[in-house]
Design an enzyme around this catalytic site. Structure first.
Site, mmCIF file in Angstrom:
data_model
loop_
_atom_site.group_PDB
_atom_site.id
_atom_site.type_symbol
_atom_site.label_atom_id
_atom_site.label_comp_id
_atom_site.label_asym_id
_atom_site.label_seq_id
_atom_site.Cartn_x
_atom_site.Cartn_y
_atom_site.Cartn_z
ATOM 1 N N TYR A 13 -23.684 -103.088 -47.772
ATOM 2 C CA TYR A 13 -24.669 -104.111 -47.392
ATOM 3 C C TYR A 13 -24.589 -105.352 -48.303
ATOM 4 N N ASP A 33 -13.289 -99.790 -51.066
ATOM 5 C CA ASP A 33 -14.482 -99.052 -50.619
ATOM 6 C C ASP A 33 -14.014 -97.765 -49.960
ATOM 7 N N SER A 126 -30.590 -102.507 -60.988
ATOM 8 C CA SER A 126 -31.763 -102.434 -60.118
ATOM 9 C C SER A 126 -33.022 -102.575 -60.952
ATOM 10 N N ALA A 127 -34.081 -103.054 -60.311
ATOM 11 C CA ALA A 127 -35.387 -103.107 -60.974
ATOM 12 C C ALA A 127 -35.854 -101.714 -61.367
ATOM 13 N N TYR A 151 -30.986 -91.201 -59.362
ATOM 14 C CA TYR A 151 -30.326 -92.455 -58.987
ATOM 15 C C TYR A 151 -30.655 -93.544 -60.013
ATOM 16 N N LYS A 155 -28.332 -95.789 -63.006
ATOM 17 C CA LYS A 155 -28.285 -97.245 -63.236
ATOM 18 C C LYS A 155 -28.553 -97.555 -64.716
ATOM 19 N N PHE A 180 -34.116 -106.856 -57.127
ATOM 20 C CA PHE A 180 -35.412 -106.339 -56.692
ATOM 21 C C PHE A 180 -35.203 -105.746 -55.284
ATOM 22 N N ASN A 201 -35.201 -97.147 -46.866
ATOM 23 C CA ASN A 201 -35.892 -98.367 -47.301
ATOM 24 C C ASN A 201 -36.771 -98.932 -46.177
ATOM 25 N N LEU A 202 -37.750 -99.740 -46.595
ATOM 26 C CA LEU A 202 -38.781 -100.181 -45.657
ATOM 27 C C LEU A 202 -38.234 -100.962 -44.453
ATOM 28 N N ASP A 297 -42.824 -93.521 -56.223
ATOM 29 C CA ASP A 297 -43.150 -94.919 -55.928
ATOM 30 C C ASP A 297 -44.105 -95.467 -56.994
HETATM 31 P P1 NAD Z 1 -24.331 -99.690 -49.767
HETATM 32 O O1 NAD Z 1 -24.389 -98.206 -49.717
HETATM 33 O O2 NAD Z 1 -24.466 -100.441 -48.498
HETATM 34 O O3 NAD Z 1 -22.991 -100.167 -50.494
HETATM 35 C C1 NAD Z 1 -22.340 -99.390 -51.460
HETATM 36 C C2 NAD Z 1 -20.884 -99.274 -51.018
HETATM 37 O O4 NAD Z 1 -20.180 -98.537 -52.000
HETATM 38 C C3 NAD Z 1 -20.730 -98.539 -49.686
HETATM 39 O O5 NAD Z 1 -19.931 -99.313 -48.821
HETATM 40 C C4 NAD Z 1 -20.027 -97.229 -50.065
HETATM 41 O O6 NAD Z 1 -19.177 -96.794 -49.032
HETATM 42 C C5 NAD Z 1 -19.285 -97.638 -51.332
HETATM 43 N N1 NAD Z 1 -19.025 -96.548 -52.280
HETATM 44 C C6 NAD Z 1 -19.893 -95.640 -52.769
HETATM 45 N N2 NAD Z 1 -19.263 -94.833 -53.644
HETATM 46 C C7 NAD Z 1 -17.971 -95.252 -53.704
HETATM 47 C C8 NAD Z 1 -16.838 -94.817 -54.428
HETATM 48 N N3 NAD Z 1 -16.893 -93.762 -55.243
HETATM 49 N N4 NAD Z 1 -15.669 -95.482 -54.283
HETATM 50 C C9 NAD Z 1 -15.596 -96.537 -53.436
HETATM 51 N N5 NAD Z 1 -16.635 -96.988 -52.710
HETATM 52 C C10 NAD Z 1 -17.812 -96.340 -52.851
HETATM 53 O O7 NAD Z 1 -25.443 -100.151 -50.818
HETATM 54 P P2 NAD Z 1 -25.987 -101.606 -51.120
HETATM 55 O O8 NAD Z 1 -27.400 -101.667 -50.701
HETATM 56 O O9 NAD Z 1 -25.035 -102.640 -50.659
HETATM 57 O O10 NAD Z 1 -25.978 -101.537 -52.713
HETATM 58 C C11 NAD Z 1 -24.921 -102.088 -53.467
HETATM 59 C C12 NAD Z 1 -25.203 -101.843 -54.929
HETATM 60 O O11 NAD Z 1 -26.464 -102.415 -55.278
HETATM 61 C C13 NAD Z 1 -25.312 -100.368 -55.307
HETATM 62 O O12 NAD Z 1 -24.765 -100.205 -56.584
HETATM 63 C C14 NAD Z 1 -26.799 -100.119 -55.337
HETATM 64 O O13 NAD Z 1 -27.135 -99.058 -56.181
HETATM 65 C C15 NAD Z 1 -27.303 -101.441 -55.881
HETATM 66 N N6 NAD Z 1 -28.684 -101.748 -55.525
HETATM 67 C C16 NAD Z 1 -29.065 -101.764 -54.220
HETATM 68 C C17 NAD Z 1 -30.386 -102.052 -53.889
HETATM 69 C C18 NAD Z 1 -30.838 -102.061 -52.449
HETATM 70 O O14 NAD Z 1 -32.052 -102.043 -52.205
HETATM 71 N N7 NAD Z 1 -29.958 -102.121 -51.458
HETATM 72 C C19 NAD Z 1 -31.311 -102.333 -54.906
HETATM 73 C C20 NAD Z 1 -30.884 -102.315 -56.220
HETATM 74 C C21 NAD Z 1 -29.556 -102.026 -56.531
HETATM 75 C C1 UD1 Z 2 -36.239 -97.961 -53.525
HETATM 76 C C2 UD1 Z 2 -35.986 -97.040 -54.687
HETATM 77 C C3 UD1 Z 2 -35.291 -97.813 -55.779
HETATM 78 C C4 UD1 Z 2 -34.001 -98.410 -55.265
HETATM 79 C C5 UD1 Z 2 -34.305 -99.258 -54.034
HETATM 80 C C6 UD1 Z 2 -33.030 -99.728 -53.397
HETATM 81 C C7 UD1 Z 2 -37.718 -95.315 -54.607
HETATM 82 C C8 UD1 Z 2 -38.890 -94.733 -55.297
HETATM 83 N N1 UD1 Z 2 -37.218 -96.453 -55.149
HETATM 84 O O1 UD1 Z 2 -37.102 -99.000 -53.965
HETATM 85 O O2 UD1 Z 2 -35.005 -96.933 -56.859
HETATM 86 O O3 UD1 Z 2 -33.388 -99.218 -56.255
HETATM 87 O O4 UD1 Z 2 -35.038 -98.498 -53.068
HETATM 88 O O5 UD1 Z 2 -32.353 -98.702 -52.766
HETATM 89 O O6 UD1 Z 2 -37.253 -94.799 -53.612
HETATM 90 N N2 UD1 Z 2 -42.103 -97.642 -47.527
HETATM 91 C C9 UD1 Z 2 -42.933 -97.175 -46.545
HETATM 92 N N3 UD1 Z 2 -42.363 -96.574 -45.457
HETATM 93 C C10 UD1 Z 2 -41.000 -96.399 -45.331
HETATM 94 C C11 UD1 Z 2 -40.158 -96.893 -46.369
HETATM 95 C C12 UD1 Z 2 -40.750 -97.494 -47.463
HETATM 96 O O7 UD1 Z 2 -44.158 -97.301 -46.624
HETATM 97 O O8 UD1 Z 2 -40.563 -95.827 -44.331
HETATM 98 C C13 UD1 Z 2 -42.718 -98.316 -48.681
HETATM 99 C C14 UD1 Z 2 -42.425 -97.629 -49.995
HETATM 100 O O9 UD1 Z 2 -43.416 -96.664 -50.266
HETATM 101 C C15 UD1 Z 2 -42.461 -98.805 -50.960
HETATM 102 C C16 UD1 Z 2 -42.020 -100.008 -50.117
HETATM 103 O O10 UD1 Z 2 -42.150 -99.608 -48.765
HETATM 104 O O11 UD1 Z 2 -43.781 -99.018 -51.341
HETATM 105 C C17 UD1 Z 2 -40.583 -100.392 -50.376
HETATM 106 O O12 UD1 Z 2 -39.802 -99.224 -50.255
HETATM 107 P P1 UD1 Z 2 -38.196 -99.230 -50.340
HETATM 108 O O13 UD1 Z 2 -37.664 -100.219 -49.381
HETATM 109 O O14 UD1 Z 2 -37.746 -97.814 -50.205
HETATM 110 O O15 UD1 Z 2 -37.897 -99.791 -51.778
HETATM 111 P P2 UD1 Z 2 -38.416 -99.289 -53.209
HETATM 112 O O16 UD1 Z 2 -39.194 -98.048 -53.124
HETATM 113 O O17 UD1 Z 2 -39.084 -100.441 -53.861
#
Ligand code: NAD
Ligand code: UD1
Length: 351
Positions: A13, A33, A126-127, A151, A155, A180, A201-202, A297
């Site tokens: 993503y 990837d 991540s936050a 997880y 980080k 965030f 995620n939400l 949460d």
């Molecule tokens: P994502 O799952 O869409 O992307 C991660 C990618 O890494 C995927 O395409 C997956 O196939 C690849 N991958 C996983 N393990 C691998 C490996 N061993 N070798 C090669 N490829 C591998 O996730 P995202 O939301 O794009 O997140 C990207 C980064 O940001 C991650 O490190 C995630 O922890 C971090 N992050 C995401 C969020 C969020 O809310 N999306 C928030 C904070 C941090």
């Molecule tokens: C979550 C992870 C965080 C991670 C981030 C990105 C947890 C506790 N935290 O953050 O470690 O870095 O995702 O992958 O899982 N919610 C609902 N209904 C839903 C989904 C979510 O009410 O179906 C609420 C959650 O309770 C939260 C808010 O929406 O209050 C955001 O949730 P989410 O998108 O999962 O993100 P985080 O919890 O902030």
């Protein structure tokens, strides 16, 4: 040979949006990837958007011989490291997988980088490393806390090991970007968030309800000490986040050592505010019901992004309305994510 930026997890993503931003800014990128949470179609669509072929390797960062081969074949000078498993719930059930993939994979990558004289790295943090913050908005100065799950702990461990690397060897230049809550999608509607399996995620949950893939949205908790009892988060547009990586790369060119920046907007929205904004903007009613709080949460989490403003010259440009419009365009044009047929989308109609 042209200098190359290696993007691990670049089919995911955030990685896909950042790959596009880097190509648009003139970088030569190589995407690595293993597609464990993404698919090849994303790369095809990136090529379409970028008007260029993209070097893509379907492989794993845990595979040291593959990394050795990649670093020998390409003239890599920088790595942007997204590859990670990211499901909080799954991490509590399969901690070994998470520590092996996220921490082990990063160690492997750093070894290969050092061996080939590559010392610039941008890491997706991540936050979650702040744990339950003492106050909001969250400043980098608060220091890290206690993440509530494996997880989050991967980080924090990676942040610590990368800091140790910089302390041990002044050639390293590393950015820890603390995201965030990324939402939204590229304005074309061709790339976006498409997690394998059930989303956690939400926004993916909300849009899958709106498109009819899920019957209703579960709202976890209505008794938090917030504006309306639901949790407050700092949602940031994924394209703004991608641009933050470009800015971090510029700074790494001239400043060695460890750097860390919050990438958020500085504005918090509650879950109910997100649902109601989505309904107002799209005209679609989202059925939801309240359920008990979700384990791990926290009530409130939003950034003070001023350090990134001062040091990177970066700030988020897109507000909540744009985030929702772009999220919905992606979901409605691609009801089955990347399995949907490729259509150049029209702009969605908004109320
Ligand atoms: P994502 O799952 O869409 O992307 C991660 C990618 O890494 C995927 O395409 C997956 O196939 C690849 N991958 C996983 N393990 C691998 C490996 N061993 N070798 C090669 N490829 C591998 O996730 P995202 O939301 O794009 O997140 C990207 C980064 O940001 C991650 O490190 C995630 O922890 C971090 N992050 C995401 C969020 C969020 O809310 N999306 C928030 C904070 C941090
Ligand atoms: C979550 C992870 C965080 C991670 C981030 C990105 C947890 C506790 N935290 O953050 O470690 O870095 O995702 O992958 O899982 N919610 C609902 N209904 C839903 C989904 C979510 O009410 O179906 C609420 C959650 O309770 C939260 C808010 O929406 O209050 C955001 O949730 P989410 O998108 O999962 O993100 P985080 O919890 O902030």
């Amino acid at each position: 040979m042209r200098k190359t930026t290696l993007i691990t997890g670049g089919a995911g993503y955030i990685g896909s949006h950042t790959s596009l931003a880097l190509i648009d800014a003139g970088h030569n990128v190589l995407v690595l990837d293993n597609l464990c949470n993404s698919c090849r179609e994303c790369i095809a669509r990136l090529e379409y958007l970028a008007h260029t072929r993209i070097d893509f390797i379907n492989g794993d960062i845990c595979d040291s011989s593959l990394l050795a081969d990649i670093f020998s074949r390409y003239d890599i000078d920088t790595v942007v490291h997204f590859a990670s498993l990211k499901s909080v719930e799954e991490s509590t059930l399969k901690p070994l997988d998470y520590y092996t993939n996220n921490v082990g994979g990063t160690l492997n990558l750093c070894r290969a980088m050092a061996h080939h004289g590559v010392f610039k790295l941008v890491f997706s943090s991540s936050a979650t490393v702040y744990g339950d913050p003492v106050q909001t908005p969250i400043l980098e100065d608060f220091g890290t806390g206690k993440p509530a799950n494996p997880y989050g702990r991967t980080k924090l461990m990676i942040e610590e090991l990368l800091t140790d690397l910089c302390n041990a060897d002044p050639r390293w230049s590393i950015a820890l970007l603390r995201y965030f809550n990324p939402i939204g999608a590229h304005e074309s509607g061709l790339i976006g968030e498409d997690p394998h399996g059930r989303p956690n995620n939400l926004l993916p949950c909300l849009t899958q309800v709106a498109i009819g893939r899920l019957p209703e949205l579960t709202v976890y908790g209505c008794d938090y000490p917030t504006v309306d009892g639901t949790c407050v988060r700092d949602y940031i547009h994924v394209v703004d986040l991608a641009n933050g990586h470009l800015k971090a790369l510029e700074v790494l060119q001239h400043h060695n050592g460890i750097h860390y920046w919050n990438l958020g907007t500085g504005i918090g929205y509650s879950v109910l505010q997100i649902i109601h904004s989505f309904e107002d903007i799209t005209g679609i009613t989202v059925p939801y019901r309240f359920a008990p709080r979700r384990l791990g949460d926290i009530a409130k989490c939003w950034a003070d992004p001023s350090k990134a403003g001062r040091e990177l010259g970066w700030r988020a440009q897109r507000g909540l309305e744009q985030m929702i419009i772009d999220t919905w365009r992606w979901q409605s044009c691609n009801p089955l994510g990347y399995q949907s047929s490729f259509e150049v989308p029209a702009l969605i109609e908004v109320k």
